[in-house]
Scaffold this motif. Sequence first.
Motif, PDB file in Angstrom:
ATOM      1  N   GLY A   1      -2.383  13.911   0.173  1.00  0.00           N
ATOM      2  CA  GLY A   1      -2.054  14.500  -1.126  1.00  0.00           C
ATOM      3  C   GLY A   1      -1.128  15.709  -1.042  1.00  0.00           C
TER       4      GLY A   1
ATOM      5  N   LYS B   1       1.792  15.858  -3.519  1.00  0.00           N
ATOM      6  CA  LYS B   1       1.378  16.150  -4.893  1.00  0.00           C
ATOM      7  C   LYS B   1       1.197  17.661  -5.102  1.00  0.00           C
ATOM      8  CE  LYS B   1      -2.427  15.303  -8.136  1.00  0.00           C
ATOM      9  NZ  LYS B   1      -3.856  14.915  -8.238  1.00  0.00           N
TER      10      LYS B   1
ATOM     11  N   TRP C   1      -8.641  19.451  -1.709  1.00  0.00           N
ATOM     12  CA  TRP C   1      -9.363  18.292  -2.258  1.00  0.00           C
ATOM     13  C   TRP C   1      -9.645  18.434  -3.755  1.00  0.00           C
ATOM     14  CZ3 TRP C   1     -14.264  19.898  -3.765  1.00  0.00           C
ATOM     15  CH2 TRP C   1     -14.803  21.013  -3.099  1.00  0.00           C
TER      16      TRP C   1
ATOM     17  N   THR D   1      -6.452  17.118  -5.297  1.00  0.00           N
ATOM     18  CA  THR D   1      -6.207  15.689  -5.033  1.00  0.00           C
ATOM     19  C   THR D   1      -7.538  14.926  -5.029  1.00  0.00           C
ATOM     20  OG1 THR D   1      -6.308  16.092  -2.641  1.00  0.00           O
ATOM     21  CG2 THR D   1      -4.129  16.164  -3.657  1.00  0.00           C
TER      22      THR D   1
ATOM     23  N   GLU E   1      -8.361  12.217  -6.124  1.00  0.00           N
ATOM     24  CA  GLU E   1      -8.232  10.766  -5.883  1.00  0.00           C
ATOM     25  C   GLU E   1      -8.444  10.396  -4.417  1.00  0.00           C
ATOM     26  OE1 GLU E   1      -3.927  12.426  -6.275  1.00  0.00           O
ATOM     27  OE2 GLU E   1      -5.942  12.919  -6.978  1.00  0.00           O
ATOM     28  N   PHE E   2      -8.323  11.392  -3.519  1.00  0.00           N
ATOM     29  CA  PHE E   2      -8.544  11.126  -2.084  1.00  0.00           C
ATOM     30  C   PHE E   2      -9.926  11.598  -1.618  1.00  0.00           C
ATOM     31  CE2 PHE E   2      -3.823  11.592  -2.306  1.00  0.00           C
ATOM     32  CZ  PHE E   2      -3.498  10.299  -1.900  1.00  0.00           C
TER      33      PHE E   2
ATOM     34  N   GLY F   1     -12.218  16.433 -11.625  1.00  0.00           N
ATOM     35  CA  GLY F   1     -11.027  15.853 -12.253  1.00  0.00           C
ATOM     36  C   GLY F   1     -10.243  16.827 -13.116  1.00  0.00           C
TER      37      GLY F   1
END
Length: 275
Positions: free
Chosen positions: A35, A38, A227, A230, A232-233, A252
């Motif tokens: 990530g 991003k 984390w 990101t 999503e990971f 989120g």
Amino acid sequence: MNKNLLGIDFEDWFHPELVQKYISKENHEPKIINGIEKILELLRKKESNATFFVVGELLEFKPELFDIILENGHEIAFHTMKHDRIDSLNFQNIFETEIRKFHSLTNGKSRGFRAPSFSLNQKSSWLIDVLENNNYTYDSSIVPAKTSLYGMPDAEIKPYTITSNSLEKNSNGKITEFPILVTKFLGKTIPAGGGFYLRTLPMKIITNAIKNYEKKNIPSTFYIHSWELTPEFMPKIKMSKKDDFITYHNLGKAFDKMDSLLDEFEFTSFENFSK
């Protein structure tokens, strides 16, 4: 506009202390490092710089992270080699080796340190001497509020110089301490500088805390985990209710909250701030 400090604790899904309790010690496949682009894109879009407090073993796994961070105008700093608490048993015996290892992985570019889980305390104050001896210039491991996991409620809220004999009050040391942003809430001092508190507190409380520091001409030191930016990971680990809440609550929402803070306030790296 006042400059504030942004530290990204760059660690992987298996590094957080609460996660470590539930997983085996063997090698785990890093996922969060995927990530990085991003995170860099967010900072690029906001024209912000940050300091990446990197867990050293991620540089061993993917050495190009070093160049990626520096080439994008950010700073690299030390977050131990494996995200161990610095007040854990025998850690003092290995830290000297760890700091030298990180020195070689980063071509001696690292000047700052942050203790995992803000575990700098009277038991681990020896670490400040080691930082001094290895030409480090700053630390950002103190939260001037008491929580169930960490905190030094009597510490200064503005940057100050720190020694192993004086963690909470300004002294004539060589290391500058950048304490994490705190605020008053229902008469109690609480952390407001990122992580779980960014995810959990209403934005109004956090923005007011930063504005309050600005009025006093104090930089707000903010942190966020890689984390959290990101999710999503970030795999979902089975944990106790309390640990699950601390780790995953509003995960989120962290990216959007950070996004709006970068719109409203100016953030920079520790290195740029100190120039």
